[in-house]
Design a protein around this motif. Sequence first.
Motif, PDB file in Angstrom:
ATOM      1  N   GLY A   1      55.064  45.405  40.100  1.00 25.36           N
ATOM      2  CA  GLY A   1      53.767  45.469  40.775  1.00 25.36           C
ATOM      3  C   GLY A   1      52.652  46.098  39.962  1.00 25.36           C
ATOM      4  N   LEU A   2      52.999  47.043  39.077  1.00 25.05           N
ATOM      5  CA  LEU A   2      51.967  47.670  38.255  1.00 25.05           C
ATOM      6  C   LEU A   2      51.520  46.717  37.145  1.00 25.05           C
ATOM      7  CD1 LEU A   2      53.235  51.363  38.137  1.00 25.05           C
ATOM      8  CD2 LEU A   2      51.682  50.257  39.754  1.00 25.05           C
ATOM      9  N   GLU A   3      52.471  45.953  36.590  1.00 26.15           N
ATOM     10  CA  GLU A   3      52.096  44.925  35.604  1.00 26.15           C
ATOM     11  C   GLU A   3      51.221  43.868  36.282  1.00 26.15           C
ATOM     12  OE1 GLU A   3      55.452  43.679  32.688  1.00 26.15           O
ATOM     13  OE2 GLU A   3      56.453  44.449  34.487  1.00 26.15           O
ATOM     14  N   LEU A   4      51.616  43.475  37.493  1.00 27.93           N
ATOM     15  CA  LEU A   4      50.833  42.489  38.252  1.00 27.93           C
ATOM     16  C   LEU A   4      49.416  43.008  38.463  1.00 27.93           C
ATOM     17  CD1 LEU A   4      50.440  39.941  40.004  1.00 27.93           C
ATOM     18  CD2 LEU A   4      51.417  41.233  41.922  1.00 27.93           C
ATOM     19  N   THR A   5      49.290  44.273  38.847  1.00 29.40           N
ATOM     20  CA  THR A   5      47.973  44.877  39.076  1.00 29.40           C
ATOM     21  C   THR A   5      47.129  44.825  37.804  1.00 29.40           C
ATOM     22  OG1 THR A   5      48.867  46.303  40.814  1.00 29.40           O
ATOM     23  CG2 THR A   5      46.792  46.992  39.808  1.00 29.40           C
ATOM     24  N   ARG A   6      47.734  45.217  36.672  1.00 25.67           N
ATOM     25  CA  ARG A   6      47.004  45.176  35.393  1.00 25.67           C
ATOM     26  C   ARG A   6      46.561  43.755  35.048  1.00 25.67           C
ATOM     27  NH1 ARG A   6      50.371  49.696  34.151  1.00 25.67           N
ATOM     28  NH2 ARG A   6      52.164  48.413  33.639  1.00 25.67           N
ATOM     29  N   GLU A   7      47.448  42.779  35.258  1.00 28.07           N
ATOM     30  CA  GLU A   7      47.124  41.370  34.961  1.00 28.07           C
ATOM     31  C   GLU A   7      45.993  40.875  35.865  1.00 28.07           C
ATOM     32  OE1 GLU A   7      48.550  39.170  32.606  1.00 28.07           O
ATOM     33  OE2 GLU A   7      49.421  41.022  31.808  1.00 28.07           O
ATOM     34  N   LEU A   8      46.064  41.214  37.156  1.00 24.39           N
ATOM     35  CA  LEU A   8      45.019  40.785  38.099  1.00 24.39           C
ATOM     36  C   LEU A   8      43.665  41.375  37.723  1.00 24.39           C
ATOM     37  CD1 LEU A   8      46.901  41.005  41.519  1.00 24.39           C
ATOM     38  CD2 LEU A   8      46.131  38.916  40.362  1.00 24.39           C
ATOM     39  N   ARG A   9      43.645  42.637  37.311  1.00 25.93           N
ATOM     40  CA  ARG A   9      42.384  43.294  36.955  1.00 25.93           C
ATOM     41  C   ARG A   9      41.701  42.630  35.747  1.00 25.93           C
ATOM     42  NH1 ARG A   9      40.955  44.928  41.470  1.00 25.93           N
ATOM     43  NH2 ARG A   9      41.854  46.830  42.281  1.00 25.93           N
TER      44      ARG A   9
ATOM     45  N   LEU B   1      41.496  39.402  35.412  1.00 28.65           N
ATOM     46  CA  LEU B   1      40.900  38.150  35.888  1.00 28.65           C
ATOM     47  C   LEU B   1      39.557  38.424  36.557  1.00 28.65           C
ATOM     48  CD1 LEU B   1      44.103  36.648  37.570  1.00 28.65           C
ATOM     49  CD2 LEU B   1      43.204  36.104  35.295  1.00 28.65           C
ATOM     50  N   PRO B   2      38.527  37.631  36.226  1.00 27.14           N
ATOM     51  CA  PRO B   2      37.198  37.859  36.823  1.00 27.14           C
ATOM     52  C   PRO B   2      37.224  37.884  38.359  1.00 27.14           C
ATOM     53  CG  PRO B   2      37.088  36.175  35.102  1.00 27.14           C
ATOM     54  CD  PRO B   2      38.533  36.519  35.280  1.00 27.14           C
ATOM     55  N   ASP B   3      38.036  37.016  38.984  1.00 25.31           N
ATOM     56  CA  ASP B   3      38.101  36.965  40.446  1.00 25.31           C
ATOM     57  C   ASP B   3      38.725  38.208  41.069  1.00 25.31           C
ATOM     58  OD1 ASP B   3      36.868  34.530  40.695  1.00 25.31           O
ATOM     59  OD2 ASP B   3      38.716  33.379  40.967  1.00 25.31           O
ATOM     60  N   TYR B   4      39.450  38.989  40.291  1.00 28.22           N
ATOM     61  CA  TYR B   4      40.174  40.137  40.847  1.00 28.22           C
ATOM     62  C   TYR B   4      39.727  41.482  40.282  1.00 28.22           C
ATOM     63  CZ  TYR B   4      43.125  36.858  43.244  1.00 28.22           C
ATOM     64  OH  TYR B   4      43.561  35.866  44.084  1.00 28.22           O
ATOM     65  N   LYS B   5      38.622  41.473  39.548  1.00 23.73           N
ATOM     66  CA  LYS B   5      38.116  42.709  38.954  1.00 23.73           C
ATOM     67  C   LYS B   5      37.862  43.788  40.018  1.00 23.73           C
ATOM     68  CE  LYS B   5      35.296  43.427  34.898  1.00 23.73           C
ATOM     69  NZ  LYS B   5      36.215  42.910  33.911  1.00 23.73           N
ATOM     70  N   PHE B   6      37.321  43.380  41.160  1.00 18.47           N
ATOM     71  CA  PHE B   6      36.960  44.345  42.208  1.00 18.47           C
ATOM     72  C   PHE B   6      37.718  44.127  43.518  1.00 18.47           C
ATOM     73  CE2 PHE B   6      33.231  43.714  39.432  1.00 18.47           C
ATOM     74  CZ  PHE B   6      33.206  44.974  38.853  1.00 18.47           C
ATOM     75  N   THR B   7      38.713  43.255  43.524  1.00 20.17           N
ATOM     76  CA  THR B   7      39.506  42.984  44.730  1.00 20.17           C
ATOM     77  C   THR B   7      40.399  44.186  45.034  1.00 20.17           C
ATOM     78  OG1 THR B   7      39.555  40.634  44.178  1.00 20.17           O
ATOM     79  CG2 THR B   7      41.227  41.406  45.727  1.00 20.17           C
ATOM     80  N   PRO B   8      40.427  44.633  46.296  1.00 22.98           N
ATOM     81  CA  PRO B   8      41.324  45.747  46.625  1.00 22.98           C
ATOM     82  C   PRO B   8      42.786  45.348  46.397  1.00 22.98           C
ATOM     83  CG  PRO B   8      39.813  45.285  48.447  1.00 22.98           C
ATOM     84  CD  PRO B   8      39.648  44.201  47.445  1.00 22.98           C
TER      85      PRO B   8
END
Length: 120
Positions: free
Chosen positions: A60-68, A70-77
Motif C-alpha cells: 500500500g505504501l508503494e501504491l501510494t507513492r506511485e499514485l502521487r 500521477l497528475p490525477d492523484y497528486k491531491f486525491t485523498p
Amino acid sequence: MAKVLVVDDSSSMRQMVSFALKQAGHDVTEGRDGNDGLSKAQGLKADLVITDVNMPGKDGLELTRELRKLPDYKFTPILVLTTEAGPEKKQEGKAAGATGWLVKPFDPEKLMSTVNKVLR
C-alpha cells in the motif's frame, strides 16, 4: 457521491469497506492488491483511495507513492486502512503521501466520518 477505490488483498475486508461506502451512496471499485489497484486507478480517476499496507506484489505504501506521481492523484485523498499501528509505519505512510491512517479492525462509523472529512 464519490468514486472510491478500495485496495486490499483480503476479499472479506474489501467487501466490508465497500459495503459501508455503498451504504453511504458512494461508487466503489475494488483492487485485489497494489498492482491491480494501480491499474484500476489509472482508468478510474477516483475521488478517494483506501488501501491496505501489507499486500503481495506492490504494498500500500508503494501504491501510494506511485499514485502521487500521477497528475490525477497528486491531491486525491489516500487513506491507509491496516493492522499496522506503529509510529514508524505511520510516518512512512505520511512520507509516501497518505492523507490519513486507520487501524483494523475498523469501526464503520469512524471510517465514514474520516471519509466524509477528507472528501470535503
